[in-house]
Design an enzyme around this catalytic site. Structure first.
Site, PDB file in Angstrom:
ATOM      1  N   HIS A   1      31.442  51.194  -6.861  1.00 49.22           N
ATOM      2  CA  HIS A   1      30.263  51.313  -5.996  1.00 49.22           C
ATOM      3  C   HIS A   1      30.654  51.745  -4.579  1.00 49.22           C
ATOM      4  O   HIS A   1      30.069  51.303  -3.582  1.00 49.22           O
ATOM      5  CB  HIS A   1      29.483  49.990  -5.950  1.00 49.22           C
TER       6      HIS A   1
ATOM      7  N   ASP B   1      33.554  57.803  -9.841  1.00 51.29           N
ATOM      8  CA  ASP B   1      32.755  57.651  -8.634  1.00 51.29           C
ATOM      9  C   ASP B   1      33.548  56.782  -7.666  1.00 51.29           C
ATOM     10  O   ASP B   1      34.229  55.856  -8.101  1.00 51.29           O
ATOM     11  CB  ASP B   1      31.425  56.973  -8.996  1.00 51.29           C
TER      12      ASP B   1
ATOM     13  N   GLY C   1      35.320  57.423  -3.587  1.00 53.86           N
ATOM     14  CA  GLY C   1      36.510  57.945  -2.934  1.00 53.86           C
ATOM     15  C   GLY C   1      36.646  59.451  -2.937  1.00 53.86           C
ATOM     16  O   GLY C   1      37.549  59.987  -2.287  1.00 53.86           O
TER      17      GLY C   1
ATOM     18  N   TYR D   1      18.354  50.413 -12.192  1.00 54.89           N
ATOM     19  CA  TYR D   1      18.736  49.033 -11.907  1.00 54.89           C
ATOM     20  C   TYR D   1      17.915  48.159 -12.855  1.00 54.89           C
ATOM     21  O   TYR D   1      16.689  48.261 -12.877  1.00 54.89           O
ATOM     22  CB  TYR D   1      18.429  48.670 -10.456  1.00 54.89           C
TER      23      TYR D   1
ATOM     24  N   ARG E   1      28.272  42.547   2.791  1.00 55.09           N
ATOM     25  CA  ARG E   1      28.467  43.756   3.581  1.00 55.09           C
ATOM     26  C   ARG E   1      28.327  43.446   5.069  1.00 55.09           C
ATOM     27  O   ARG E   1      27.215  43.426   5.623  1.00 55.09           O
ATOM     28  CB  ARG E   1      27.441  44.819   3.162  1.00 55.09           C
TER      29      ARG E   1
END
Length: 420
Positions: free
Chosen positions: A317, A348, A350, A152, A187
């Site tokens: 994500h 990436d 699922g 990050y 979220r």
């Protein structure tokens, strides 16, 4: 990993003959149900939750349902080669473990257990920058097994430099820069609980073990701070910070460092101003292959490769950042069409099964990142649970290849799919 499918079937059915059923279910729906039963509300909100109304998470799964596999017969492919070449080396199977922050929510010692499970199954593990154990300890637990490191991009450039240097020293095979979390997404599951693991000191071990970060914290800890409101919740949060900070509990309890570390992390862990100009400096900052994670638009993919990226991860994500975003699998199709057959693309978000892996490979992915499923395995059975999830996914991929007449990964092409 030729024969991984039949070997896995044999193991499970032989145990069944002895009256033993798997602790880790073979299907994702049951795996998710059981993991939810053993997880705390905070843990489940963080790991299973998504952004907004959850539309991106649902779309990730619906995208797979829009494709159907068309098996081919009598191929004579008795043996299968699942190995793939990716930046940094060859991998036994096209499955890597995605970086998942604050993993200790799902089980104590999470990162080291995951690292050992990855090593035991020959699977590359991407260490999370928001891990609960320093990367050096995870690397030691893996021996010579393959690992990458997720970065990050911090507001502090010296911290960025230090994390990259540590990743190189820890034997990382690639540097995976996450682009899609310059700020946290909306979220609701976490918000409705008022729960953020980092505010309790969970998931910041890469930082509290870093010399540059500790230097920043030391300067901050010496400044006068406003007196916090004293509530039962505040006391619990303080105790959590104290337990999660390096060092002895009672010493930490009397020290300003745990709280200062949390506040510093929240202030600088990610840079909202991250730009292509920042990313252009990577070639001068590291000798590692550079992988850019979070690409969804074809133009961004082109720009990434123009800047010298060795691979990109097509990812939303896991549906955790932008609600109502494009499904990663749908984005993969358009990105592959835009960049052509040569560049390395990973998918990436699922992936739930070996059949999903097969579909992603047929649509242009060179490999995939597995996320929530292995975290659910961790919640159910620790290291063994992670191993079982990995082995199940790889086994199903191998069996799907056997039943579709594909002897190797290169043989998995779009010709084996139709719109459902």
């Amino acid at each position: 990993m030729s024969g991984a499918g039949l070997a896995r079937l044999s193991t499970i059915y032989r145990q069944g003959a002895l009256g033993r059923r798997p602790v880790v279910p073979a299907d994702f729906a049951e795996l998710e149900r059981r993991a939810r039963r053993v997880s705390s509300a905070r843990a489940w909100a963080y790991v299973a939750g998504g952004a907004g109304e959850g539309r991106t998470m649902r779309r990730n799964r619906e995208a797979f349902d829009r494709w159907a596999i068309v098996p081919r017969m009598a191929s004579g492919a008795a043996d299968r080669d699942l190995s793939v070449d990716l930046p940094g080396g060859r991998h036994a199977a096209p499955v890597l473990l995605a970086p998942v922050g604050a993993g200790a929510l799902m089980g104590a010692g999470s990162d080291v257990r995951i690292a050992r499970a990855a090593a035991a199954t020959g699977t590359a593990y991407i260490f999370s920058n928001q891990g609960c154990t320093p990367m050096e300890e995870c690397a030691a637990a893996m021996g010579d097994a393959s690992r990458w490191f997720q970065l990050y991009w911090s507001k502090d450039e010296r911290l960025v430099e230090g994390l990259i240097a540590r990743a190189e020293a820890a034997g990382a095979g690639a540097l995976v820069v996450t682009l899609d979390t310059t700020v946290l997404g909306w979220r609701p599951r976490d918000l409705n609980l008022g729960s953020l693991p980092f505010s309790r000191g969970q998931g910041i071990a890469q930082y509290t073990s870093d010399p540059r970060f500790r230097e920043i914290v030391a300067g901050r800890a010496g400044r006068p701070a406003p007196k916090p409101e004293v509530t039962l919740g505040a006391v619990r949060t303080l105790l959590a910070m104290t337990r999660n900070h390096p060092g002895r509990f009672w010493g930490n309890l009397r020290s300003p460092l745990p709280r200062a570390s949390v506040e510093t992390f929240l202030d600088i862990y990610s840079n909202p101003g991250l730009s292509w100009e920042h990313l252009a400096t990577l070639r001068d900052r590291t000798r590692l292959p550079v992988v850019l994670k979070g690409i969804l638009h074809p133009d961004d993919a082109r720009r990434a490769f123009d800047l010298g990226a060795d691979a990109v991860v097509v990812s939303n994500h896991g549906g955790r950042q932008v609600d109502n975003a494009i499904a990663s699998l749908d984005a993969l199709v358009t990105v592959r069409e835009a960049v052509g057959p040569a560049p390395t693309l990973l998918l990436d978000s699922g992936i739930r099964s070996g059949a999903d892996v097969f579909t992603a490979l047929a649509l242009g992915a060179n490999a995939v990142l597995l996320g929530r499923p292995y975290m659910y395995g961790l919640a159910l059975a620790g290291q063994r649970g992670v191993e079982d999830v990995i082995r199940n996914v790889v086994a199903e991929l191998d069996l799907t290849m056997a039943l579709t007449g594909t002897p190797n990964i290169a043989a998995i092409t779009r010709s084996l799919l139709v719109a459902a």
